[in-house]
Design a protein around this motif. Structure first.
Motif, PDB file in Angstrom:
ATOM      1  N   ASP A 291       0.385   1.646 -12.316  1.00  0.00           N
ATOM      2  CA  ASP A 291       0.789   2.665 -13.281  1.00  0.00           C
ATOM      3  C   ASP A 291       1.232   1.938 -14.541  1.00  0.00           C
ATOM      4  O   ASP A 291       2.228   1.223 -14.534  1.00  0.00           O
ATOM      5  N   GLY A 292       0.473   2.114 -15.600  1.00  0.00           N
ATOM      6  CA  GLY A 292       0.777   1.443 -16.861  1.00  0.00           C
ATOM      7  C   GLY A 292       1.843   2.122 -17.689  1.00  0.00           C
ATOM      8  O   GLY A 292       2.257   1.599 -18.726  1.00  0.00           O
ATOM      9  N   CYS A 293       2.315   3.286 -17.271  1.00  0.00           N
ATOM     10  CA  CYS A 293       3.299   4.045 -18.054  1.00  0.00           C
ATOM     11  C   CYS A 293       4.664   4.151 -17.380  1.00  0.00           C
ATOM     12  O   CYS A 293       5.618   4.599 -18.012  1.00  0.00           O
ATOM     13  N   LEU A 294       4.783   3.777 -16.141  1.00  0.00           N
ATOM     14  CA  LEU A 294       6.010   3.993 -15.371  1.00  0.00           C
ATOM     15  C   LEU A 294       7.240   3.398 -16.052  1.00  0.00           C
ATOM     16  O   LEU A 294       8.266   4.050 -16.174  1.00  0.00           O
ATOM     17  N   TYR A 295       7.152   2.170 -16.510  1.00  0.00           N
ATOM     18  CA  TYR A 295       8.324   1.500 -17.087  1.00  0.00           C
ATOM     19  C   TYR A 295       8.563   1.873 -18.545  1.00  0.00           C
ATOM     20  O   TYR A 295       9.638   1.627 -19.077  1.00  0.00           O
ATOM     21  N   ARG A 296       7.601   2.462 -19.197  1.00  0.00           N
ATOM     22  CA  ARG A 296       7.760   2.798 -20.615  1.00  0.00           C
ATOM     23  C   ARG A 296       8.803   3.882 -20.843  1.00  0.00           C
ATOM     24  O   ARG A 296       9.336   3.996 -21.937  1.00  0.00           O
ATOM     25  N   GLY A 297       9.090   4.668 -19.806  1.00  0.00           N
ATOM     26  CA  GLY A 297      10.127   5.689 -19.931  1.00  0.00           C
ATOM     27  C   GLY A 297      11.513   5.107 -20.095  1.00  0.00           C
ATOM     28  O   GLY A 297      12.373   5.702 -20.735  1.00  0.00           O
ATOM     29  N   VAL A 298      11.747   3.938 -19.528  1.00  0.00           N
ATOM     30  CA  VAL A 298      13.064   3.298 -19.610  1.00  0.00           C
ATOM     31  C   VAL A 298      13.052   2.068 -20.513  1.00  0.00           C
ATOM     32  O   VAL A 298      14.114   1.617 -20.946  1.00  0.00           O
ATOM     33  N   MET A 299      11.861   1.536 -20.796  1.00  0.00           N
ATOM     34  CA  MET A 299      11.737   0.358 -21.665  1.00  0.00           C
ATOM     35  C   MET A 299      10.573   0.584 -22.639  1.00  0.00           C
ATOM     36  O   MET A 299       9.472   0.067 -22.426  1.00  0.00           O
ATOM     37  N   PRO A 300      10.801   1.392 -23.680  1.00  0.00           N
ATOM     38  CA  PRO A 300       9.705   1.658 -24.623  1.00  0.00           C
ATOM     39  C   PRO A 300       9.122   0.358 -25.185  1.00  0.00           C
ATOM     40  O   PRO A 300       9.841  -0.584 -25.480  1.00  0.00           O
ATOM     41  N   GLY A 301       7.810   0.319 -25.275  1.00  0.00           N
ATOM     42  CA  GLY A 301       7.141  -0.853 -25.825  1.00  0.00           C
ATOM     43  C   GLY A 301       6.848  -1.950 -24.815  1.00  0.00           C
ATOM     44  O   GLY A 301       6.225  -2.948 -25.157  1.00  0.00           O
ATOM     45  N   THR A 302       7.298  -1.782 -23.569  1.00  0.00           N
ATOM     46  CA  THR A 302       7.051  -2.820 -22.568  1.00  0.00           C
ATOM     47  C   THR A 302       5.569  -2.906 -22.238  1.00  0.00           C
ATOM     48  O   THR A 302       4.837  -1.930 -22.354  1.00  0.00           O
ATOM     49  N   ARG A 303       5.151  -4.075 -21.843  1.00  0.00           N
ATOM     50  CA  ARG A 303       3.761  -4.270 -21.421  1.00  0.00           C
ATOM     51  C   ARG A 303       3.660  -4.445 -19.911  1.00  0.00           C
ATOM     52  O   ARG A 303       2.616  -4.773 -19.387  1.00  0.00           O
ATOM     53  N   GLU A 304       4.782  -4.217 -19.227  1.00  0.00           N
ATOM     54  CA  GLU A 304       4.796  -4.361 -17.773  1.00  0.00           C
ATOM     55  C   GLU A 304       4.130  -3.155 -17.111  1.00  0.00           C
ATOM     56  O   GLU A 304       4.212  -2.037 -17.609  1.00  0.00           O
ATOM     57  N   ASN A 305       3.484  -3.412 -15.997  1.00  0.00           N
ATOM     58  CA  ASN A 305       2.841  -2.366 -15.215  1.00  0.00           C
ATOM     59  C   ASN A 305       3.426  -2.363 -13.806  1.00  0.00           C
ATOM     60  O   ASN A 305       3.766  -3.411 -13.262  1.00  0.00           O
ATOM     61  N   ALA A 306       3.519  -1.186 -13.228  1.00  0.00           N
ATOM     62  CA  ALA A 306       3.945  -1.065 -11.837  1.00  0.00           C
ATOM     63  C   ALA A 306       2.730  -1.278 -10.946  1.00  0.00           C
ATOM     64  O   ALA A 306       1.668  -0.701 -11.189  1.00  0.00           O
ATOM     65  N   LEU A 307       2.880  -2.130  -9.942  1.00  0.00           N
ATOM     66  CA  LEU A 307       1.815  -2.367  -8.970  1.00  0.00           C
ATOM     67  C   LEU A 307       2.251  -1.792  -7.634  1.00  0.00           C
ATOM     68  O   LEU A 307       3.390  -1.987  -7.203  1.00  0.00           O
ATOM     69  N   PHE A 308       1.352  -1.072  -6.969  1.00  0.00           N
ATOM     70  CA  PHE A 308       1.651  -0.438  -5.692  1.00  0.00           C
ATOM     71  C   PHE A 308       0.875  -1.139  -4.580  1.00  0.00           C
ATOM     72  O   PHE A 308      -0.346  -1.252  -4.638  1.00  0.00           O
ATOM     73  N   TRP A 309       1.603  -1.600  -3.601  1.00  0.00           N
ATOM     74  CA  TRP A 309       1.048  -2.358  -2.473  1.00  0.00           C
ATOM     75  C   TRP A 309       1.205  -1.544  -1.198  1.00  0.00           C
ATOM     76  O   TRP A 309       2.232  -0.904  -0.985  1.00  0.00           O
ATOM     77  N   TYR A 310       0.204  -1.590  -0.331  1.00  0.00           N
ATOM     78  CA  TYR A 310       0.227  -0.865   0.937  1.00  0.00           C
ATOM     79  C   TYR A 310      -0.034  -1.816   2.103  1.00  0.00           C
ATOM     80  O   TYR A 310      -0.804  -2.760   1.971  1.00  0.00           O
ATOM     81  N   LEU A 311       0.602  -1.513   3.212  1.00  0.00           N
ATOM     82  CA  LEU A 311       0.386  -2.242   4.447  1.00  0.00           C
ATOM     83  C   LEU A 311       0.097  -1.210   5.521  1.00  0.00           C
ATOM     84  O   LEU A 311       0.920  -0.333   5.780  1.00  0.00           O
ATOM     85  N   VAL A 312      -1.063  -1.287   6.108  1.00  0.00           N
ATOM     86  CA  VAL A 312      -1.454  -0.354   7.167  1.00  0.00           C
ATOM     87  C   VAL A 312      -1.194  -1.026   8.504  1.00  0.00           C
ATOM     88  O   VAL A 312      -1.615  -2.155   8.727  1.00  0.00           O
ATOM     89  N   PHE A 313      -0.481  -0.342   9.379  1.00  0.00           N
ATOM     90  CA  PHE A 313      -0.158  -0.890  10.704  1.00  0.00           C
ATOM     91  C   PHE A 313      -1.292  -0.627  11.661  1.00  0.00           C
ATOM     92  O   PHE A 313      -1.955   0.340  11.625  1.00  0.00           O
TER      93      PHE A 313
END
Length: 68
Positions: free
Chosen positions: A46-68
């Motif tokens: 998600d390229g917009c998740l952190y922009r709500g709390v840190m306007p102008g950031t270039r950080e992206n949220a990465l989502f990782w999954y582990l299937v049992f």
């Protein structure tokens, strides 16, 4: 986040689950490598998740999954 080995205490909780997920920032390369080495698979971002709390950031949220 700390990934710990399965113990008798948390094994029963995991028996009721079929997957687990976590989120980290794209700039945290060490965490990304750790999660991949533990079997987690990068499943999205998600390229917009952190922009709500840190306007102008270039950080992206990465989502990782582990299937049992």
């Amino acid at each position: 986040m700390i990934i710990r080995r399965l113990t008798a205490d948390n094994q029963s909780d995991l028996n009721r689950c079929d997957n687990s997920f976590l989120e980290t920032q794209n700039i945290n390369v060490a965490a990304c490598r750790l999660y991949a080495s533990c079997g987690f698979v990068l499943a999205g971002f998600d390229g917009c998740l952190y922009r709500g709390v840190m306007p102008g950031t270039r950080e992206n949220a990465l989502f990782w999954y582990l299937v049992f």
